[in-house]
Design an enzyme around this catalytic site. Structure first.
Site, short mmCIF file in Angstrom:
data_model
loop_
_atom_site.label_atom_id
_atom_site.label_comp_id
_atom_site.label_asym_id
_atom_site.label_seq_id
_atom_site.Cartn_x
_atom_site.Cartn_y
_atom_site.Cartn_z
N ARG A 1 68.09 -41.02 -60.69
CA ARG A 1 67.94 -42.28 -59.96
C ARG A 1 66.91 -42.08 -58.85
O ARG A 1 66.94 -41.08 -58.13
CB ARG A 1 69.28 -42.70 -59.33
CG ARG A 1 70.27 -43.31 -60.31
CD ARG A 1 69.82 -44.67 -60.88
NE ARG A 1 70.75 -45.21 -61.86
CZ ARG A 1 70.66 -45.03 -63.18
NH1 ARG A 1 69.68 -44.33 -63.69
NH2 ARG A 1 71.54 -45.59 -64.00
N ASP B 1 60.95 -40.18 -63.68
CA ASP B 1 61.23 -41.27 -64.63
C ASP B 1 61.85 -42.45 -63.90
O ASP B 1 62.09 -43.50 -64.49
CB ASP B 1 62.17 -40.76 -65.72
CG ASP B 1 62.35 -41.78 -66.84
OD1 ASP B 1 61.32 -42.27 -67.36
OD2 ASP B 1 63.51 -42.09 -67.20
N GLU C 1 61.66 -49.13 -58.28
CA GLU C 1 61.09 -49.21 -59.63
C GLU C 1 61.12 -50.62 -60.21
O GLU C 1 60.29 -50.94 -61.08
CB GLU C 1 61.78 -48.23 -60.57
CG GLU C 1 63.25 -48.52 -60.83
CD GLU C 1 63.90 -47.46 -61.70
OE1 GLU C 1 63.65 -46.27 -61.50
OE2 GLU C 1 64.67 -47.85 -62.61
N HIS D 1 61.19 -45.31 -66.52
CA HIS D 1 62.64 -45.26 -66.82
C HIS D 1 62.87 -45.30 -68.34
O HIS D 1 63.71 -46.06 -68.84
CB HIS D 1 63.38 -46.41 -66.13
CG HIS D 1 64.81 -46.08 -65.83
ND1 HIS D 1 65.43 -46.39 -64.65
CD2 HIS D 1 65.76 -45.45 -66.57
CE1 HIS D 1 66.69 -46.00 -64.68
NE2 HIS D 1 66.92 -45.41 -65.85
P1 NAD Z 1 77.86 -37.41 -65.61
O1 NAD Z 1 78.78 -38.27 -64.83
O2 NAD Z 1 78.28 -36.89 -66.93
O3 NAD Z 1 77.44 -36.14 -64.68
C1 NAD Z 1 77.13 -36.26 -63.33
C2 NAD Z 1 77.48 -34.92 -62.65
O4 NAD Z 1 77.09 -35.00 -61.28
C3 NAD Z 1 78.97 -34.60 -62.70
O5 NAD Z 1 79.17 -33.28 -63.22
C4 NAD Z 1 79.40 -34.70 -61.23
O6 NAD Z 1 80.44 -33.77 -60.88
C5 NAD Z 1 78.11 -34.36 -60.51
N1 NAD Z 1 78.06 -34.85 -59.13
C6 NAD Z 1 78.41 -36.08 -58.68
N2 NAD Z 1 78.20 -36.15 -57.35
C7 NAD Z 1 77.70 -34.96 -56.97
C8 NAD Z 1 77.28 -34.43 -55.72
N3 NAD Z 1 77.34 -35.16 -54.60
N4 NAD Z 1 76.80 -33.17 -55.70
C9 NAD Z 1 76.76 -32.44 -56.83
N5 NAD Z 1 77.13 -32.89 -58.05
C10 NAD Z 1 77.61 -34.13 -58.10
O7 NAD Z 1 76.51 -38.23 -65.71
P2 NAD Z 1 75.35 -38.05 -66.80
O8 NAD Z 1 75.67 -38.87 -68.01
O9 NAD Z 1 75.04 -36.61 -66.96
O10 NAD Z 1 74.16 -38.80 -66.05
C11 NAD Z 1 73.58 -38.27 -64.86
C12 NAD Z 1 72.69 -39.33 -64.26
O11 NAD Z 1 71.57 -39.58 -65.11
C13 NAD Z 1 73.34 -40.73 -64.14
O12 NAD Z 1 74.12 -40.82 -62.97
C14 NAD Z 1 72.17 -41.64 -64.11
O13 NAD Z 1 71.79 -41.82 -62.75
C15 NAD Z 1 71.06 -40.86 -64.83
N6 NAD Z 1 70.61 -41.51 -66.08
C16 NAD Z 1 69.27 -41.73 -66.24
C17 NAD Z 1 68.78 -42.33 -67.41
C18 NAD Z 1 67.30 -42.55 -67.64
O14 NAD Z 1 66.93 -43.21 -68.61
N7 NAD Z 1 66.42 -42.00 -66.83
C19 NAD Z 1 69.69 -42.71 -68.41
C20 NAD Z 1 71.06 -42.46 -68.22
C21 NAD Z 1 71.51 -41.85 -67.05
#
Ligand code: NAD
Length: 333
Positions: free
Chosen positions: A236, A260, A265, A297
């Protein structure tokens, strides 16, 4: 016969809707390219459930109008529910589903690809080619297997990224508030972000945006990193303070960044702005640099992810219509 209307359907989604329809002859799915807006909500009259995906707000009026038609099931083809007002969802007695995990590999693979593009300096070669300059020097590259990749966030996406990096022979270190038992056994976790910043030659973000993670990479964080570090963000935009990143690129602290996602954005991404003015100084600054790769994105945008978004949202909507329940229901409490 059960009737579902799917709003905002793009060309690339149509074959997956058709496939789902073929497998569910008992359901009639109507598709429209229109978004679900005050001006288009009347198209849903007579349907049992609605499927949608859009950045635009699902207005309170839209929800009230759907409820007036007797529709209380809305299935989103994406993860985010921030464009719905929780009070309106509850007031109109809606059940909302999302697609929480559509393809972690899509995002993980893209973030690795972009890091490799940074390491191999492809943007610089692209520009040299455009000038008909085909010399290789002086753009000497770096190898992925030599990097210490600091993965922040070891959820669905972070874990796939770790597997890929390990396959390339890179050293991986990881930070997460909650430790994954498998990765814990491998001894990948460091105890603090400071420790990760001190060791990593690459910092890649895979955590959600929360108030506590906003500006996670700010001037103070960059100061703690190794000189010449590479930054990857496919998570994000607001996780990074863009002005601090620009300063760190200027000073050489950061050798390159693959982004990305950006703070603002929505001003730029997923629009054709050819010939139009757009005010976003940080975007122009970052995009003008050969060592910064910006993508709109698109990390998620693969055939697998789109198929899962379409199929799982239709499955969830049908489940709500038939049983009043779905394992993908989102809580607004
Ligand atoms: P997920 O929930 O499976 O994993 C997120 C991880 O972050 C978890 O293990 C959690 O414990 C950890 N976390 C949360 N807060 C934290 C903190 N303050 N410090 C350290 N670790 C922390 O999520 P995911 O499916 O792996 O997705 C991750 C991120 O990717 C999403 O939140 C989203 O923002 C982003 N995303 C981007 C796209 C894209 O097209 N660019 C698409 C989907 C998701």
């Amino acid at each position: 016969m059960t009737k579902i209307i799917a709003y905002g359907i793009r060309e690339d989604e149509k074959p997956f809707v058709a496939e789902w329809q073929k497998a569910h002859p008992e359901v009639a799915v109507t598709i429209t390219t229109d978004l679900l807006l005050d001006s288009t909500v009347d198209q849903a009259k007579g349907y049992d459930g609605v499927v949608a995906f859009q950045q635009a707000q699902y207005t309170d009026k839209v929800l009230a109008t759907l409820a007036g038609y007797g529709i209380h099931y809305l299935s989103l083809r994406n993860v985010g529910v921030d464009n719905l007002n929780p009070a309106a969802v509850k007031a109109n007695d809606f059940k909302v589903t999302n697609v929480p995990v559509y393809s972690p590999a899509a995002i993980a693979e893209f973030s690795v690809t972009q890091l490799m593009n940074l390491l191999r300096r492809t943007k610089e070669y692209f520009h040299k080619f455009a000038r008909h300059d085909y010399r290789w020097a002086p753009e000497i590259s770096q190898e992925l297997n030599q990097q210490v990749v600091g993965v922040i966030g070891t959820g669905h996406i972070g874990r796939v990224a770790i597997n890929i990096y390990e396959g390339f022979g890179a050293k991986v270190i990881a930070y997460d508030k909650f430790h994954n038992p498998e990765l814990e056994k491998e001894g990948l976790y460091v105890d603090s972000l400071d420790e990760l910043f001190a060791q990593a030659t690459v910092v890649t973000l895979h955590i959600p945006l929360f108030p506590e993670t906003e500006n996670l990479l700010d001037a103070a964080a960059f100061a703690k990193m190794r000189d010449g570090v590479f930054i990857v963000n496919a998570s994000r935009g607001p996780l990074i303070d863009e002005r601090a990143l620009i300063a760190a690129l200027d000073s050489g602290k950061v050798a390159g960044a693959a982004l990305d996602v950006l703070v603002d954005e929505t001003k730029v991404f997923n629009q054709d702005l050819a010939g139009q003015d757009m005010t976003y100084p940080e975007f122009w600054n970052l995009d003008s640099r050969d060592n910064v790769l910006i993508s709109p994105h698109t990390a998620f945008y693969t055939d697998v992810a789109v198929q899962n978004m379409v199929t799982q949202s239709l499955d969830a909507n049908l489940s709500l219509i038939e049983t009043g329940k779905s394992d993908k229901e989102v809580s607004f409490d």
